[in-house]
Design a protein around this motif. Structure first.
Motif, PDB file in Angstrom:
ATOM      1  N   ARG A 142     -25.589  48.196  41.099  1.00 10.63           N
ATOM      2  CA  ARG A 142     -25.530  46.862  40.502  1.00 10.63           C
ATOM      3  C   ARG A 142     -24.288  46.003  41.183  1.00 10.63           C
ATOM      4  NH1 ARG A 142     -22.456  44.234  36.960  1.00 10.63           N
ATOM      5  NH2 ARG A 142     -21.835  46.388  36.078  1.00 10.63           N
ATOM      6  N   THR A 143     -23.177  46.540  41.417  1.00 17.03           N
ATOM      7  CA  THR A 143     -22.277  46.058  41.777  1.00 17.03           C
ATOM      8  C   THR A 143     -22.369  45.640  43.146  1.00 17.03           C
ATOM      9  OG1 THR A 143     -21.296  47.979  42.160  1.00 17.03           O
ATOM     10  CG2 THR A 143     -20.364  46.649  40.082  1.00 17.03           C
ATOM     11  N   ILE A 159     -30.597  41.911  28.978  1.00 22.36           N
ATOM     12  CA  ILE A 159     -29.696  41.512  30.230  1.00 22.36           C
ATOM     13  C   ILE A 159     -28.645  42.043  29.950  1.00 22.36           C
ATOM     14  CG2 ILE A 159     -29.118  39.610  31.438  1.00 22.36           C
ATOM     15  CD1 ILE A 159     -32.032  38.414  31.314  1.00 22.36           C
ATOM     16  N   ALA A 160     -27.723  41.751  28.811  1.00 21.65           N
ATOM     17  CA  ALA A 160     -26.514  42.103  28.451  1.00 21.65           C
ATOM     18  C   ALA A 160     -26.182  43.614  28.645  1.00 21.65           C
ATOM     19  CB  ALA A 160     -26.239  41.386  27.196  1.00 21.65           C
ATOM     20  N   GLU A 183     -24.697  42.476  43.412  1.00 20.28           N
ATOM     21  CA  GLU A 183     -24.137  41.167  42.871  1.00 20.28           C
ATOM     22  C   GLU A 183     -23.212  40.864  43.898  1.00 20.28           C
ATOM     23  OE1 GLU A 183     -23.648  41.985  38.443  1.00 20.28           O
ATOM     24  OE2 GLU A 183     -21.515  42.324  39.267  1.00 20.28           O
ATOM     25  N   GLU A 191     -35.158  46.513  36.745  1.00 20.20           N
ATOM     26  CA  GLU A 191     -34.193  45.838  35.908  1.00 20.20           C
ATOM     27  C   GLU A 191     -33.411  44.860  36.866  1.00 20.20           C
ATOM     28  OE1 GLU A 191     -32.809  49.150  32.380  1.00 20.20           O
ATOM     29  OE2 GLU A 191     -31.759  49.234  34.489  1.00 20.20           O
ATOM     30  N   GLN A 201     -26.404  44.423  32.369  1.00 21.17           N
ATOM     31  CA  GLN A 201     -25.026  43.961  32.982  1.00 21.17           C
ATOM     32  C   GLN A 201     -24.005  45.078  32.917  1.00 21.17           C
ATOM     33  OE1 GLN A 201     -24.901  40.122  31.454  1.00 21.17           O
ATOM     34  NE2 GLN A 201     -25.393  39.289  33.712  1.00 21.17           N
ATOM     35  N   THR A 202     -23.731  45.779  31.773  1.00 30.41           N
ATOM     36  CA  THR A 202     -22.634  46.779  31.996  1.00 30.41           C
ATOM     37  C   THR A 202     -22.761  47.854  32.520  1.00 30.41           C
ATOM     38  OG1 THR A 202     -23.745  47.701  29.763  1.00 30.41           O
ATOM     39  CG2 THR A 202     -22.361  45.667  29.335  1.00 30.41           C
ATOM     40  N   LEU A 257     -32.603  40.911  36.708  1.00 21.52           N
ATOM     41  CA  LEU A 257     -31.301  40.344  36.714  1.00 21.52           C
ATOM     42  C   LEU A 257     -30.909  39.713  37.727  1.00 21.52           C
ATOM     43  CD1 LEU A 257     -28.870  41.163  34.754  1.00 21.52           C
ATOM     44  CD2 LEU A 257     -28.260  43.044  36.190  1.00 21.52           C
TER      45      LEU A 257
END
Ligand SMILES: [Zn+2]
Length: 191
Positions: A110-111, A62-63, A114, A75, A66-67, A79
């Protein structure tokens, strides 16, 4: 008869049978139960270790996810805890930018996801005798900076400073900044 004939009634911690113990620290009825209990303990310790290992690995995964700006659909499921169907629907609706690098190789931003799942959060204040402050705003309850600018005929830079001075919560989605209508109206309608 040098040895004291101690008779301590006890219950075996392994098999649960009642027995007479030779000493206060005796915990099992027989050698067989001592052995079985020790095996069981070792097995549990191994299982616990294995579980910890799996937990650490998934935290590391997960870490890493997240990057990265672009992630795969599986994924995103991990997440954000949303279903594949939801993700596909959002891609189809054009709400999440997606790249198709080949079959089963879709990468999504991803962003963007989010931002979609983060609503505008308002710093908590304790007004006295006023109605409680609203903590979250739906996008439909917000203006973009351009909309504020058009409605009240003020420049975007003035709006920015008003937002800052009054600690108005804002949320950036893509290139747009959203601010709560009710808070903007309260301040600008007076001017
Ligand atoms: Zn036993």
């Amino acid at each position: 008869m040098g040895i004291s004939k101690l008779k301590l009634p006890k219950v075996c911690e392994h098999c649960g049978k009642a027995f007479e113990a030779k000493s206060v620290i005796t915990r099992f009825c027989s050698d067989a139960c001592i052995l079985a209990a020790s095996r069981k303990r070792k097995k549990q310790a191994l299982e616990e270790e294995h579980k910890q290992h799996i937990l650490q690995e998934s935290a590391a995964t997960i870490a890493t996810i997240q990057t990265r700006p672009y992630i795969s659909i599986p994924e995103a499921v991990v997440l954000f805890g949303i279903s594949r169907n939801t993700i596909h629907r959002l891609i189809k609706a054009g709400k999440i930018p997606a790249l198709n690098l080949g079959e089963r190789l879709t990468r999504i931003s991803r962003t963007h996801i989010e931002a979609m799942f983060t609503t505008v959060a308002v710093p908590e204040k304790k007004p006295q005798g006023q109605q409680p402050i609203k903590l979250q705003y739906d996008p439909s309850e917000c203006y973009t900076i351009n909309e504020v600018s058009e409605k009240y005929e003020v420049s975007p830079s003035t709006i920015s400073s008003i937002i800052r001075r009054n600690s108005i919560p804002k949320r950036q989605v893509g290139k747009f900044v959203y601010v709560p209508k009710e808070q903007i109206d309260k301040i600008l309608a007076k001017k």
